[in-house]
Design a protein around this motif. Structure first.
Motif, mmCIF file in Angstrom:
data_model
loop_
_atom_site.group_PDB
_atom_site.id
_atom_site.type_symbol
_atom_site.label_atom_id
_atom_site.label_comp_id
_atom_site.label_asym_id
_atom_site.label_seq_id
_atom_site.Cartn_x
_atom_site.Cartn_y
_atom_site.Cartn_z
ATOM 1 N N TYR A 183 0.752 -1.324 0.042
ATOM 2 C CA TYR A 183 -0.042 -0.053 0.113
ATOM 3 C C TYR A 183 0.853 1.281 -0.058
ATOM 4 O O TYR A 183 0.244 2.256 0.410
ATOM 5 C CB TYR A 183 -0.894 -0.088 0.995
ATOM 6 N N GLY A 184 2.054 1.119 -0.551
ATOM 7 C CA GLY A 184 2.879 2.331 -0.804
ATOM 8 C C GLY A 184 3.661 2.541 0.590
ATOM 9 O O GLY A 184 4.179 3.908 0.580
ATOM 10 N N VAL A 185 3.632 1.800 1.622
ATOM 11 C CA VAL A 185 4.471 2.139 2.901
ATOM 12 C C VAL A 185 5.936 1.466 2.560
ATOM 13 O O VAL A 185 6.023 0.255 2.218
ATOM 14 C CB VAL A 185 3.950 1.389 3.927
ATOM 15 N N LEU A 262 -0.271 -1.632 -10.867
ATOM 16 C CA LEU A 262 0.279 -1.218 -9.551
ATOM 17 C C LEU A 262 1.917 -0.668 -9.627
ATOM 18 O O LEU A 262 2.284 -0.859 -10.672
ATOM 19 C CB LEU A 262 0.701 -2.915 -8.905
ATOM 20 N N LEU A 263 1.878 0.027 -8.625
ATOM 21 C CA LEU A 263 3.079 0.873 -8.808
ATOM 22 C C LEU A 263 4.255 0.361 -7.842
ATOM 23 O O LEU A 263 3.882 -1.112 -7.280
ATOM 24 C CB LEU A 263 2.889 2.168 -7.646
ATOM 25 N N ALA A 264 5.452 0.552 -7.938
ATOM 26 C CA ALA A 264 6.617 -0.030 -7.321
ATOM 27 C C ALA A 264 6.627 0.088 -5.875
ATOM 28 O O ALA A 264 6.114 1.096 -5.497
ATOM 29 C CB ALA A 264 7.973 0.352 -7.899
ATOM 30 N N TRP A 265 6.795 -0.829 -5.355
ATOM 31 C CA TRP A 265 7.121 -1.059 -3.673
ATOM 32 C C TRP A 265 7.895 0.416 -3.556
ATOM 33 O O TRP A 265 9.123 0.597 -4.324
ATOM 34 C CB TRP A 265 7.974 -1.985 -3.262
ATOM 35 N N PRO A 370 1.207 2.567 10.283
ATOM 36 C CA PRO A 370 1.831 3.279 9.465
ATOM 37 C C PRO A 370 0.514 4.333 8.884
ATOM 38 O O PRO A 370 -0.422 3.842 8.612
ATOM 39 C CB PRO A 370 2.196 2.540 8.171
ATOM 40 N N VAL A 371 0.852 5.606 8.962
ATOM 41 C CA VAL A 371 -0.486 6.438 8.555
ATOM 42 C C VAL A 371 -0.872 6.324 7.344
ATOM 43 O O VAL A 371 -2.144 6.440 7.232
ATOM 44 C CB VAL A 371 0.440 8.218 8.746
ATOM 45 N N ARG A 372 0.039 6.030 6.300
ATOM 46 C CA ARG A 372 -0.739 6.009 5.003
ATOM 47 C C ARG A 372 -1.585 4.600 5.070
ATOM 48 O O ARG A 372 -2.684 4.784 4.376
ATOM 49 C CB ARG A 372 0.491 6.024 4.033
#
Length: 405
Positions: A183-185, A262-265, A370-372
């Protein structure tokens, strides 16, 4: 929409809920240092916490009689009873705060709740207790009788749950195990979420789909090369791939495509962009960015690689089991993450200051959501609560029209 945060710690999940549109009515945490972190950010007029009512107390001792209607109860009950790094005593551990959280849900009857915990809760050794927690959340009015052990209460809950009888208060509970990196963390942090909607909300909800992937990261690094170009890293300063990842990259190359949806980790290098190398006397540009000396690498204690998401930050300072709170550079040298770097890995805003020593702040961060990730989950819950509210209003309008006929 109005929310209450339990076991708030340094405020990770609460900040996520605030960013998702919830307004905190009461933020409860027993630890003085964590409360001081929130209070100091309030004193500094940090916008997200400016109006929080911080209550430094054991959740079980809080008076909820004056709180009014609540849309969301959110919190992360202490994880030590289920942590693989602890004694894993579950219900026999006095630190198990799931019963306290369920009691608050019973009293406040929120439209929804979000509870987060370590993935150890899903271990086979805890399977019955995990099911028991879910049933208690589904039927918070069916409380344990005096002297009743949890296994007997569990059997009674099972019977009630399968009887088809409708309780006055019932929740539909969805458990989900997730990796925050998806999730982008910029951290591989596996956690279980228990999300519930009150039965009268008619919320058709599922956990948000992942937005990032490891394959997309590998593609950006070893096929398109865009990752290295963005960070201006020459070939000589790039890591050596493992045989397993080499095979994976080869397959991705043969497919001539990545998972474009999907975006990259996000990696440690991504997270640290804009932060100068820390110094012992701190930074004039960034809060909590002070070099902590003493990091050492040895077998099993190797730190987090620069070009992957970090290992799971742990609630401690020196000597955490796998060196999770250390950065490992390409040349193999290590140093401890600063508080600010750790806050970045937990996606806290740069203006949010952590109170206390390095070890104390690392404990707060290691315990945080994690806030995100909190924002993504809370925003999805908020969206469905709003839709459920609109449906309820539409149904009420139809009933009024029918009654007028």
């Amino acid at each position: 929409m109005r929310s209450v945060e339990l076991f708030a710690g340094a405020g990770g999940l609460a900040l996520g809920c605030e960013l998702a549109g919830f307004k905190s009515i009461r933020t409860v945490e027993w630890d003085k240092w964590a409360c001081d972190t929130i209070r100091e950010n309030k004193a500094n007029n940090y916008s997200l916490v400016r109006n929080w009512n911080v209550v430094e107390s054991d959740v079980r001792n809080v008076d909820w009689s004056d709180i009014g209607d609540i849309d969301l109860v959110a919190g992360g009950p202490p994880c030590q009873p289920f942590s693989m790094g602890g004694k894993a005593r579950a219900a026999d551990d006095k630190r198990d705060m799931f019963p306290a959280a369920i009691d608050v849900i019973r009293k406040l009857r929120p439209r929804a709740f979000i509870l987060e915990n370590v993935r150890g809760l899903t271990r086979s050794a805890f399977s019955n207790y995990f099911s028991y927690i879910q049933l208690r959340l589904a039927h918070p009015l069916i409380t344990a009788r005096d002297g009743e052990i949890w296994s007997d209460h569990y059997a009674r809950l099972q019977a009630e749950h399968t009887s088809g009888h409708s309780d006055e208060l019932e929740y539909h509970v969805i458990p989900t195990l997730v990796n925050a990196a998806d999730y982008g963390v910029p951290q591989q942090r596996h956690r279980v979420f228990l999300v519930g909607f009150r039965a009268d909300q008619q919320a058709e909800w599922s956990f948000p789909a992942p937005t990032h992937s490891y394959d997309s990261l590998l593609h950006s690094q070893w096929i398109s090369g865009s990752y290295w170009e963005r960070h201006k890293v020459p070939p000589i300063k790039r890591p050596v791939l493992s045989d397993r990842d080499n095979r994976r990259v080869k397959i991705l190359g043969e497919l001539q495509t990545a998972d474009t949806d999907l975006l990259a980790w996000q990696t440690v290098r991504d997270a640290l962009v804009g932060l100068e190398e820390p110094a012992a006397n701190g930074s004039k540009k960034h809060l909590n960015h002070v070099l902590q000396s003493g990091a050492k690498s040895y077998p099993g204690h190797t730190g987090s690689p620069l070009d992957l998401p970090a290992k799971t930050l742990k609630a401690g300072g020196h000597g955490v089991p796998g060196g999770e709170n250390m950065l490992r550079r390409i040349d193999g040298s290590v140093r401890y993450f600063t508080i600010r770097e750790s806050a970045r890995l937990q996606t806290f805003p740069d203006r949010y200051e952590l109170h206390g020593s390095w070890g104390e702040a690392m404990r707060q961060l290691g315990n945080a959501v994690p806030v995100r990730l909190g924002q993504i989950v809370a925003a999805s819950v908020a969206e469905h609560l709003l839709k459920a509210g609109f449906r309820s209003q539409a149904d009420a309008h139809i009933l009024r029209e029918l009654s007028a006929i």
